[in-house]
Design a protein around this motif. Structure first.
Motif: not given
Length: 205
Positions: A120-125, A133-144
């Protein structure tokens, strides 16, 4: 991970140590009570079955120790004490199984919620589709803790690569038909597909 392996190794060593002490002392000495230490320690393991297995191992150790120990105060008292201890150990093992299961469920829920907050924080704005897509993927990849990842978005009758993480984009198709490849299979079957592939081919699709 290393922490869990260390806990498991400590539990095994503690069981072996208590068993050795039980064999060293004569029957009637309450050395078997020390089995509570590895049993309580098993509650720190992430596997719900661990406390039950440790409880059964403690019961087995007490049984073997009974037959090999030299009697001092008579066997009747020792049988009663060890039987009562076995019942308590089994009850604690079952209770520990429930406790570990609930703890792991709560930890998983917390992990998911933290991931949702991070996305949610990564896709603000105001973001373009590619940036989104880049922000979501980066957040999920780092999390996993993923080494590499790719997001494809459905566009017309095909799939368009939206974002990638940790891969050589030249090796991946920019666009692919909807019903082809492993990705198309996942979409058509609405299921997750697990592949055991070499690292250099894992994202070759």
């Amino acid at each position: 991970d290393n922490k869990n392996l260390t806990i498991l190794a400590t539990v095994v060593l503690a069981l072996a140590g208590v068993f050795a002490l039980d064999l060293a002392f004569p029957l009637g000495t309450a050395v078997w009570m020390i089995y509570l230490f590895p049993l309580m320690l098993s509650f720190l393991c992430p596997w719900p079955i661990a406390p039950v297995l440790v409880a059964l191992a403690a019961c087995l150790g007490m049984g073997v120790g009974f037959f090999f120990d030299e009697a001092v105060f008579g066997t009747a008292v020792a049988i009663a004490n060890r039987t009562m201890a076995g019942v308590i150990f089994i009850a604690l093992g079952v209770a520990g199984r429930g406790m570990v299961r609930n703890r792991e469920r709560l930890l998983h829920t917390e992990w998911v919620q933290q991931g949702q907050v991070a996305v949610g924080r990564a896709i603000q704005g105001e973001l373009s589709a590619e940036r989104f897509g880049q922000q979501v993927l980066r957040s999920l990849a780092q999390r996993a803790d993923a080494r590499a990842a790719v997001i494809y978005a459905r566009e017309g009758d095909g799939l368009q690569r939206l974002a990638s993480w940790g891969v050589d984009e030249a090796a991946l198709a920019k666009r692919m038909p909807l019903a082809e490849g492993h990705l198309g299979r996942c979409i058509s079957e609405a299921a997750i597909l697990y592949m055991d592939l070499p690292s250099e081919a894992a994202l070759g699709w």
